[in-house]
Design a protein around this motif. Structure first.
Motif, mmCIF file in Angstrom:
data_model
loop_
_atom_site.group_PDB
_atom_site.id
_atom_site.type_symbol
_atom_site.label_atom_id
_atom_site.label_comp_id
_atom_site.label_asym_id
_atom_site.label_seq_id
_atom_site.Cartn_x
_atom_site.Cartn_y
_atom_site.Cartn_z
ATOM 1 N N LEU A 72 50.758 20.957 -73.672
ATOM 2 C CA LEU A 72 50.227 20.031 -72.673
ATOM 3 C C LEU A 72 48.708 20.035 -72.645
ATOM 4 N N TYR A 73 48.115 21.210 -72.727
ATOM 5 C CA TYR A 73 46.662 21.304 -72.622
ATOM 6 C C TYR A 73 45.955 20.709 -73.836
ATOM 7 N N SER A 74 46.684 20.453 -74.920
ATOM 8 C CA SER A 74 46.082 19.846 -76.111
ATOM 9 C C SER A 74 45.585 18.433 -75.826
ATOM 10 N N PHE A 75 46.131 17.780 -74.798
ATOM 11 C CA PHE A 75 45.666 16.438 -74.448
ATOM 12 C C PHE A 75 44.264 16.491 -73.840
ATOM 13 N N ARG A 76 43.933 17.580 -73.168
ATOM 14 C CA ARG A 76 42.574 17.740 -72.647
ATOM 15 C C ARG A 76 41.602 17.940 -73.807
ATOM 16 N N HIS A 77 42.020 18.685 -74.818
ATOM 17 C CA HIS A 77 41.191 18.857 -76.008
ATOM 18 C C HIS A 77 40.986 17.510 -76.708
#
Length: 269
Positions: free
Chosen positions: A214-219
């Motif tokens: 999920l946090y890869s979308f912030r990256h």
């Protein structure tokens, strides 16, 4: 200081149940650590954040034993995380547009989780920031529809620089229009949200690499800002990061932020 301890002990109760201190077992400690491991993996939190909370809870239990002879003073020993953390991979724009968003349109997620993911994709916000939204923070009738990320009673913000107004464009605006009062199902439940979306990504073969989460979308959002050569101050203000230079003035306006967000917005193709 006191609020930090209340919050930390409250999370322990959520994991272990509300029980007498002298009934706290090692399996409860390991469950607490597992909860933090999930948050580190799915929300991009620092191991240092987990270690601070482990130290806070361990300190309370140690003090109780020292002053009143209650419980096991060693039950929280030896469970801290290593300070090292790998870099998460980022989602490519084309993959989001051609794979992730079409999968959402097919109904692979419940409506609230799907809307939250759409907001995350086009704002780069932290999952915890979105699940903590209430009606007062969602300002859809403003000339520039936006979300206000700010502290509220019972909820702190990660850092002072995280406090910001985030314009809504494209799929993020559509998602918030569908949930103008926030997301009741995931209210302050970012671990539950992360587990739900990460399962969706895995089941639907939406993880190009094992490390995608999920946090890869912030990256991805950060990478897109770099790709369009957004100024450093603009990137910092949109990401909620510390700006390397001394801050002067009010910073970018909502209109300016919205203009840059339009340049990096993703839509299904």
């Amino acid at each position: 200081w006191e609020n930090t301890l209340h919050r930390s002990m409250g999370r322990l109760v959520e994991v272990a149940g509300d029980k007498p201190v002298d009934e706290l077992k090692r399996e409860d400690t390991l469950a607490f650590r597992a909860m933090w491991s999930l948050r580190i993996q799915s929300e991009g939190l620092s191991p240092a954040s987990a270690n601070r909370e482990i130290a806070a809870v361990g300190g309370v239990l140690s003090t109780l034993h020292k002053l009143q002879g209650i419980g096991d003073p060693n039950v929280f020993k030896g469970i801290r995380f290593s300070a090292k953390r790998g870099v998460r991979p980022s989602y490519e724009v084309r993959f989001i547009a051609t794979r992730v968003l079409p999968a959402l349109q097919l109904g692979g997620l419940n409506s609230e989780a799907s809307a939250i993911l759409a907001v995350l994709i086009n704002t780069g916000m932290r999952p915890s920031e979105v699940v903590g939204l209430n009606a007062a923070a969602i300002r859809l009738k403003h000339a520039v529809p936006h979300i206000s990320v700010a502290p509220r009673p019972g909820r702190e913000i990660k850092t002072q620089t995280s406090i910001r107004d985030m314009p809504l464009v494209g799929i993020a605006l559509e998602a918030m229009q569908a949930f103008p009062e926030g997301f009741e199902r995931y209210w302050d439940k970012e671990p539950t949200l992360s587990a739900t979306i990460n399962k969706f990504l895995k089941v639907n073969d939406l993880k190009p690499e094992a490390g995608h989460c999920l946090y890869s979308f912030r990256h991805s959002f950060q990478d897109r800002l770099i790709a369009v050569e957004a100024p450093d101050r603009m990137q910092a203000d949109l990401m909620g990061h510390r700006y390397v230079r001394e801050r002067y003035g009010k910073g970018p306006s909502l209109e300016q932020k919205a203009s840059w967000l339009e340049r990096v917005a993703v839509a299904a193709t």
